[in-house]
Design an enzyme around this catalytic site. Sequence first.
Site, mmCIF file in Angstrom:
data_model
loop_
_atom_site.group_PDB
_atom_site.id
_atom_site.type_symbol
_atom_site.label_atom_id
_atom_site.label_comp_id
_atom_site.label_asym_id
_atom_site.label_seq_id
_atom_site.Cartn_x
_atom_site.Cartn_y
_atom_site.Cartn_z
ATOM 1 N N GLY A 1 0.820 -1.208 0.000
ATOM 2 C CA GLY A 1 0.000 0.000 0.000
ATOM 3 C C GLY A 1 0.855 1.259 0.000
ATOM 4 O O GLY A 1 2.031 1.221 -0.344
ATOM 5 N N HIS B 1 4.170 1.591 -8.045
ATOM 6 C CA HIS B 1 3.187 0.514 -7.924
ATOM 7 C C HIS B 1 2.249 0.502 -9.138
ATOM 8 O O HIS B 1 1.907 -0.556 -9.676
ATOM 9 C CB HIS B 1 2.324 0.711 -6.671
ATOM 10 C CG HIS B 1 3.079 0.672 -5.379
ATOM 11 N ND1 HIS B 1 3.251 1.784 -4.594
ATOM 12 C CD2 HIS B 1 3.691 -0.345 -4.725
ATOM 13 C CE1 HIS B 1 3.929 1.451 -3.505
ATOM 14 N NE2 HIS B 1 4.217 0.173 -3.552
ATOM 15 N N GLN C 1 8.250 -9.259 7.745
ATOM 16 C CA GLN C 1 9.430 -8.810 6.999
ATOM 17 C C GLN C 1 10.075 -7.578 7.630
ATOM 18 O O GLN C 1 11.032 -7.038 7.084
ATOM 19 C CB GLN C 1 9.100 -8.585 5.526
ATOM 20 C CG GLN C 1 8.240 -7.362 5.235
ATOM 21 C CD GLN C 1 7.787 -7.345 3.787
ATOM 22 O OE1 GLN C 1 6.969 -8.146 3.349
ATOM 23 N NE2 GLN C 1 8.337 -6.423 2.999
ATOM 24 N N LYS D 1 12.993 -2.074 -8.634
ATOM 25 C CA LYS D 1 13.411 -1.236 -7.497
ATOM 26 C C LYS D 1 13.952 -2.095 -6.350
ATOM 27 O O LYS D 1 14.943 -1.749 -5.708
ATOM 28 C CB LYS D 1 12.204 -0.416 -7.038
ATOM 29 C CG LYS D 1 12.243 0.122 -5.636
ATOM 30 C CD LYS D 1 12.961 1.430 -5.600
ATOM 31 C CE LYS D 1 13.261 1.936 -4.205
ATOM 32 N NZ LYS D 1 12.399 1.535 -3.147
ATOM 33 N N MET E 1 11.094 6.133 -6.787
ATOM 34 C CA MET E 1 9.863 6.269 -5.990
ATOM 35 C C MET E 1 9.810 5.181 -4.934
ATOM 36 O O MET E 1 10.198 4.037 -5.180
ATOM 37 C CB MET E 1 8.644 6.192 -6.890
ATOM 38 C CG MET E 1 8.508 7.417 -7.741
ATOM 39 S SD MET E 1 6.869 7.486 -8.476
ATOM 40 C CE MET E 1 7.077 8.919 -9.502
HETATM 41 P P1 AMP Z 1 6.058 -2.318 -1.684
HETATM 42 O O1 AMP Z 1 4.675 -1.774 -1.518
HETATM 43 O O2 AMP Z 1 7.139 -1.362 -1.314
HETATM 44 O O3 AMP Z 1 6.228 -3.684 -1.059
HETATM 45 O O4 AMP Z 1 6.243 -2.553 -3.233
HETATM 46 C C1 AMP Z 1 5.344 -3.350 -3.971
HETATM 47 C C2 AMP Z 1 5.922 -3.613 -5.329
HETATM 48 O O5 AMP Z 1 6.098 -2.377 -6.021
HETATM 49 C C3 AMP Z 1 7.299 -4.291 -5.271
HETATM 50 O O6 AMP Z 1 7.378 -5.283 -6.280
HETATM 51 C C4 AMP Z 1 8.235 -3.143 -5.553
HETATM 52 O O7 AMP Z 1 9.454 -3.545 -6.141
HETATM 53 C C5 AMP Z 1 7.420 -2.307 -6.522
HETATM 54 N N1 AMP Z 1 7.913 -0.927 -6.537
HETATM 55 C C6 AMP Z 1 8.071 -0.105 -5.468
HETATM 56 N N2 AMP Z 1 8.619 1.066 -5.853
HETATM 57 C C7 AMP Z 1 8.825 0.976 -7.194
HETATM 58 C C8 AMP Z 1 9.379 1.850 -8.177
HETATM 59 N N3 AMP Z 1 9.840 3.063 -7.865
HETATM 60 N N4 AMP Z 1 9.432 1.424 -9.446
HETATM 61 C C9 AMP Z 1 8.977 0.178 -9.783
HETATM 62 N N5 AMP Z 1 8.447 -0.681 -8.907
HETATM 63 C C10 AMP Z 1 8.371 -0.306 -7.630
#
Ligand code: AMP
Length: 279
Positions: free
Chosen positions: A31, A37, A61, A149, A184
């Site tokens: 989220g 995302h 985690q 990322k 991001m």
């Molecule tokens: P998170 O909510 O941080 O667990 O991220 C969820 C998914 O979004 C993960 O697969 C991240 O690698 C991806 N994600 C987060 N930030 C970025 C970004 N700046 N560019 C591409 N994918 C992202």
Amino acid sequence: MLIFKTVREAQSACAQLRGEGRILGLVPTMGALHEGHLSLVRAARAECDVVAVSIFVNPTQFGPNEDFSKYPRTFDEDCALLKREGVHMIFAPMVEEMYPAGATTFVNVEGVSERLDGASRPGHFRGVTTVVSKLFHIAVPHKAYFGQKDAAQVAVLSKMVRDLNFPLQMVVCPIVREADGLAMSSRNRYLSARERQQALTLSRALGKVKDAASAGESSAEKLIETARGVFAEEPEVRIDYVALVNPETLEDISDTRNGALAAVAAFVGNTRLIDNLLL
Ligand code: AMP
């Protein structure tokens, strides 16, 4: 757009869609959604008939002194964004739903889980692989979307999918950046205006590594020195790691000519940020 809070509802809705022959894409998130995302959601929308997004801040985690309790939670805004993107289903369980009392089974990918972020954050990837395994069993997606990322996460999860024969395709999407280069991240919300400027050190260091590599430098030691030189100009940013590794095993390499992942992690104030570049 359907919003499910229980495993049973999400599992049966996904099973029904698959039964109707529809290609199901899953985008796991914690989220506090941003364009990074949404890029995964758009890729999933382009390639799949139906897209499910999970929103779950996964306690297993996070380390004991990390930001689990203060991690940004913006559920209503997230739902509005996902609805606009044409997402079919959100799965947003409570912690007790994902980890009922007495749950003691974990998934661990040995070796690769102990490198990079796994070295700095012991147990982090065990939490990631456990929750993602659960999400895969709940949704049983044809394709699952992750961001480059989190390059170490991609390495760990790709190995898990191979080792445990999950019947799905991993899709890895490029890093989405702010106009000035900052990758991001939901955690960018923690940064003060001053820290936001300092945070550019990570992408700047990787930019210098890219320039040096393009100019022919292939010594990992030299490239790491180049990156560390950029961090030295911003001493308030504390390096966690600067590494050149094999993108699949995350093992250190000495020469980048056969491909490499340049990865950095650093603390800007109390906020730990990561970034990387594939050479
Ligand atoms: P998170 O909510 O941080 O667990 O991220 C969820 C998914 O979004 C993960 O697969 C991240 O690698 C991806 N994600 C987060 N930030 C970025 C970004 N700046 N560019 C591409 N994918 C992202």
